[in-house]
Design a protein around this motif. Sequence first.
Motif, PDB file in Angstrom:
ATOM      1  N   PHE A   1       1.127  -1.153  -0.176  1.00 59.15           N
ATOM      2  CA  PHE A   1       0.015  -0.200  -0.191  1.00 59.15           C
ATOM      3  C   PHE A   1       0.990   1.196  -0.171  1.00 59.15           C
ATOM      4  O   PHE A   1       0.869   1.965  -1.013  1.00 59.15           O
ATOM      5  N   PHE A   2       1.981   1.223   0.658  1.00 61.26           N
ATOM      6  CA  PHE A   2       2.394   2.520   0.652  1.00 61.26           C
ATOM      7  C   PHE A   2       3.695   2.594  -0.157  1.00 61.26           C
ATOM      8  O   PHE A   2       4.409   3.878  -0.310  1.00 61.26           O
ATOM      9  N   ALA A   3       3.943   1.740  -0.921  1.00 60.81           N
ATOM     10  CA  ALA A   3       4.976   1.588  -1.749  1.00 60.81           C
ATOM     11  C   ALA A   3       4.500   2.647  -2.674  1.00 60.81           C
ATOM     12  O   ALA A   3       5.276   3.056  -4.145  1.00 60.81           O
ATOM     13  N   ARG A   4       3.361   2.471  -2.697  1.00 63.08           N
ATOM     14  CA  ARG A   4       2.685   3.180  -4.208  1.00 63.08           C
ATOM     15  C   ARG A   4       2.329   4.992  -3.982  1.00 63.08           C
ATOM     16  O   ARG A   4       1.731   5.805  -4.765  1.00 63.08           O
ATOM     17  N   CYS A   5       2.866   5.460  -2.525  1.00 66.25           N
ATOM     18  CA  CYS A   5       3.323   6.911  -2.488  1.00 66.25           C
ATOM     19  C   CYS A   5       3.447   7.674  -3.336  1.00 66.25           C
ATOM     20  O   CYS A   5       3.879   8.714  -3.667  1.00 66.25           O
ATOM     21  N   GLY A   6       5.030   6.957  -4.122  1.00 67.43           N
ATOM     22  CA  GLY A   6       5.470   7.151  -5.075  1.00 67.43           C
ATOM     23  C   GLY A   6       7.058   7.641  -4.453  1.00 67.43           C
ATOM     24  O   GLY A   6       7.957   8.848  -5.193  1.00 67.43           O
ATOM     25  N   ASN A   7       7.083   7.581  -3.191  1.00 69.71           N
ATOM     26  CA  ASN A   7       8.706   8.140  -3.020  1.00 69.71           C
ATOM     27  C   ASN A   7       8.811   6.775  -1.716  1.00 69.71           C
ATOM     28  O   ASN A   7       8.176   6.456  -0.976  1.00 69.71           O
ATOM     29  N   ALA A   8      10.000   6.765  -2.801  1.00 67.10           N
ATOM     30  CA  ALA A   8      10.578   5.333  -1.906  1.00 67.10           C
ATOM     31  C   ALA A   8      11.354   5.090  -0.604  1.00 67.10           C
ATOM     32  O   ALA A   8      11.198   4.743   0.329  1.00 67.10           O
ATOM     33  N   PHE A   9      11.714   7.005  -0.121  1.00 64.19           N
ATOM     34  CA  PHE A   9      12.576   6.799   1.395  1.00 64.19           C
ATOM     35  C   PHE A   9      11.067   7.157   2.118  1.00 64.19           C
ATOM     36  O   PHE A   9      10.648   7.133   3.496  1.00 64.19           O
ATOM     37  N   LEU A  10      10.290   7.808   1.601  1.00 62.01           N
ATOM     38  CA  LEU A  10       8.857   7.771   2.658  1.00 62.01           C
ATOM     39  C   LEU A  10       8.007   6.317   2.743  1.00 62.01           C
ATOM     40  O   LEU A  10       7.995   6.384   4.283  1.00 62.01           O
ATOM     41  N   ALA A  11       8.347   5.803   2.135  1.00 67.70           N
ATOM     42  CA  ALA A  11       7.700   4.316   2.151  1.00 67.70           C
ATOM     43  C   ALA A  11       8.623   3.306   3.462  1.00 67.70           C
ATOM     44  O   ALA A  11       8.615   2.607   4.153  1.00 67.70           O
ATOM     45  N   GLU A  12       9.909   3.877   2.729  1.00 68.16           N
ATOM     46  CA  GLU A  12      11.084   2.455   3.940  1.00 68.16           C
ATOM     47  C   GLU A  12      10.333   3.197   4.949  1.00 68.16           C
ATOM     48  O   GLU A  12      11.221   2.820   6.157  1.00 68.16           O
ATOM     49  N   ALA A  13      10.623   4.903   5.330  1.00 67.78           N
ATOM     50  CA  ALA A  13      10.559   5.543   7.003  1.00 67.78           C
ATOM     51  C   ALA A  13       9.522   4.671   7.377  1.00 67.78           C
ATOM     52  O   ALA A  13       9.415   4.950   8.801  1.00 67.78           O
ATOM     53  N   ILE A  14       8.906   4.551   6.443  1.00 70.06           N
ATOM     54  CA  ILE A  14       7.007   4.406   7.355  1.00 70.06           C
ATOM     55  C   ILE A  14       7.025   2.660   7.731  1.00 70.06           C
ATOM     56  O   ILE A  14       6.635   2.438   8.613  1.00 70.06           O
ATOM     57  N   GLU A  15       7.960   1.609   6.838  1.00 68.69           N
ATOM     58  CA  GLU A  15       8.220   0.649   7.560  1.00 68.69           C
ATOM     59  C   GLU A  15       8.719   0.635   8.283  1.00 68.69           C
ATOM     60  O   GLU A  15       8.811  -0.455   9.452  1.00 68.69           O
ATOM     61  N   ARG A  16       9.824   1.142   8.633  1.00 64.96           N
ATOM     62  CA  ARG A  16      10.851   0.937   9.798  1.00 64.96           C
ATOM     63  C   ARG A  16      10.181   1.690  11.041  1.00 64.96           C
ATOM     64  O   ARG A  16      10.077   0.779  12.116  1.00 64.96           O
ATOM     65  N   LEU A  17       9.740   2.549  10.783  1.00 64.20           N
ATOM     66  CA  LEU A  17       8.253   2.333  11.705  1.00 64.20           C
ATOM     67  C   LEU A  17       7.685   1.488  12.008  1.00 64.20           C
ATOM     68  O   LEU A  17       7.263   1.572  13.707  1.00 64.20           O
ATOM     69  N   ALA A  18       7.525   1.013  11.693  1.00 63.01           N
ATOM     70  CA  ALA A  18       6.088   0.270  11.490  1.00 63.01           C
ATOM     71  C   ALA A  18       6.474  -1.076  12.126  1.00 63.01           C
ATOM     72  O   ALA A  18       6.166  -1.723  13.020  1.00 63.01           O
ATOM     73  N   GLN A  19       8.051  -1.043  11.680  1.00 62.22           N
ATOM     74  CA  GLN A  19       8.208  -2.467  12.959  1.00 62.22           C
ATOM     75  C   GLN A  19       8.768  -2.322  14.263  1.00 62.22           C
ATOM     76  O   GLN A  19       8.574  -3.179  15.016  1.00 62.22           O
ATOM     77  N   ARG A  20       9.366  -1.203  14.506  1.00 62.10           N
ATOM     78  CA  ARG A  20       9.699  -0.728  15.733  1.00 62.10           C
ATOM     79  C   ARG A  20       8.850  -0.767  16.556  1.00 62.10           C
ATOM     80  O   ARG A  20       8.522  -1.074  17.186  1.00 62.10           O
ATOM     81  N   ALA A  21       7.160  -0.420  15.795  1.00 60.86           N
ATOM     82  CA  ALA A  21       5.679  -0.575  17.189  1.00 60.86           C
ATOM     83  C   ALA A  21       4.900  -1.743  16.941  1.00 60.86           C
ATOM     84  O   ALA A  21       3.799  -1.530  16.096  1.00 60.86           O
TER      85      ALA A  21
END
Length: 224
Positions: free
Chosen positions: A143-163
């Motif tokens: 889902f978040f990979a579709r935002c068009g910003n790979a760095f933003l998608a990566e940051a979201i996934e990293r925070l999701a892992q922490r949480a």
Amino acid sequence: MPQAMRAEAPAPLPAAIAAALEEDIVFGRLHPRERLIEEELAERFAASRHNVRAALAVLEGMGLIERIPHRGALVKAYSLAEVEQLCALRDLLETQAAQQMPLPLPEAELAVLRGLQAGHDAAVAAGDARAAFRANLAFHRGFFARCGNAFLAEAIERLAQRAHAIRFAAFPDPAALARSREEHHAMLAALASGDRAGLTRLCGNHLAPSRQAYLRAQSAFLSA
């Protein structure tokens, strides 16, 4: 005749050990501040201490455990303030991703996400919390990979892992699983119709139930 030699099963790889412990944390089999003792883990997984240490390093990198001098590895515990800060940052990034997604999303992209959600639907219908957990991760990653910003998608996934322990605190509850499934379908509908305001609202609201469940669970654990 000499007895045929049997090949021993290979020791679990660090990634497999880390995945099993990740699920233990997510589903509350390991509690906040609980120690992870290398000798016990090596026995449990029939693994070398080297593999166990490597698995713990993976979990530490994900933010699920922390190493404290003279105490070893402990399951990460979040204070009330930390939970609020982490969830606020996730809300900020995920709603920003929703703002950047091309709407309506092209049908080919929707088909990919619907395929991922089909796996989540099947797991929820079967009451398989473990499969639902993994399918949920796959859906959100796609889902978040579709935002068009790979760095933003990566940051979201990293925070999701922490949480993870926060994000999935409600997972054992069938009603929470069903609600998550319904919200995913609402997100897909918003992507298809081009409803950006609805999509942004759904992304923000999606985090609230798990945050509340984590705080309730931690409060009960600490007062026990």
